[in-house]
Design a protein around this motif. Structure first.
Motif: not given
Length: 284
Positions: A98-102, A108-112, A222-223
């Motif tokens: 996710f981070l590498s795809n900006h 991201i925080g919501k998913i975690l 994820t991809t």
């Protein structure tokens, strides 16, 4: 070339687990051989809140926690609910992709947060409904593992922990290489032809991919989500079921195969349900 890549990936996936496993087995050996019965009883009573800590720790981007949790459960240091909480909240390779795809940090925080909260709730529910999974049985635990591997735990805690770590590491490496070859042979592009955008069916299929005890599973899930080939609910189902190599470690260390299958079934059902709820409530 494919075989070489599979071996290299297997080495990388395995090496990063060694510190977690070694520390885990040292802790288990110490608890079993250097603490009193009263202290061990206090540890188990305190573990009633285990799912809370398991859900929080599992959310950290490191699949080593799932491997450590599997070993701790096999030694009956933690409960089945704590193990499920860790497995459901584990993020594995999702975060770096996710981070590498900006991807937006808010998403991201919501998913975690969803994975952690759901893992905590599911963990407490598992401990309440499946209490038999937490019973300490004869031959189960670090003593059972010592007997199976013929280690000298009575003489040296460190040597015993090191032997357990090396045995588990070798097992994980071999299986990881095989799984890497299988996933490479199938190809992520071929997985995208499956129906992952259909309600219910998508979550069920994604959950099956999540059961693959390899980092490649979370990479594929994820991809596909980022490429628009998978719904948010299906992705969450797969990522919740996906516990990295945690299931491999559980299979190797837990002597009851029936119990391991029960935990795997609970994990799959909980993950698919979590994905369905995510989609139905439009949480993402």
């Amino acid at each position: 070339m494919i075989i070489w890549d599979a071996v290299v990936d297997g080495i990388l996936d395995t090496v990063k687990l060694v510190p977690f496993l070694l520390i885990t087995y040292l802790l288990m050996e110490y608890i079993e051989h250097r603490t009193s019965d009263k202290t061990r009883s206090m540890i188990r009573k305190a573990d009633r809140m285990g799912p809370l800590f398991g859900g929080v720790l599992g959310a950290l981007p490191q699949c080593g926690f799932s491997a450590a949790a599997a070993s701790l459960y096999a030694g009956r240091v933690i409960t089945a609910g704590t193990l499920i909480a860790v497995f459901l909240s584990t993020s594995d390779e999702m975060l770096p992709i996710f981070l590498s795809n900006h991807v937006e940090l808010s998403l991201i925080g919501k998913i975690l947060l969803i994975k952690a909260c759901y893992g905590i709730l599911a963990g407490f529910l598992v401990d309440f409904l499946f209490r038999r999974l937490n019973l300490r049985k004869i031959g189960v635990g670090i003593h059972g593992l010592c007997e199976a591997e013929h280690c000298d735990c009575e003489q040296s805690i460190f040597r015993s922990a090191l032997k357990h770590t090396l045995n588990i590491t070798l097992f994980i490496f071999v299986i990881s290489v095989v799984l890497n070859l299988v996933v490479e042979g199938i190809g992520t592009s071929n997985l995208q032809h499956l129906v992952f955008n259909k309600p219910v069916i998508g979550e069920i299929l994604a959950g099956l991919i999540g059961l693959i005890p390899n980092c490649a599973a979370s990479v594929a899930l994820t991809t596909m989500y980022l490429d628009g080939a998978m719904s948010a609910g299906a992705m969450m189902a797969g990522l919740m079921v996906g516990a990295g190599v945690g299931l491999l470690v559980l299979l190797r260390t837990n002597r009851s195969r029936k119990e391991t299958l029960q935990i795997t079934a609970i994990l799959y059902a909980a993950g698919v349900l979590g994905g369905l709820l995510t989609g139905a409530l439009h949480l993402l």
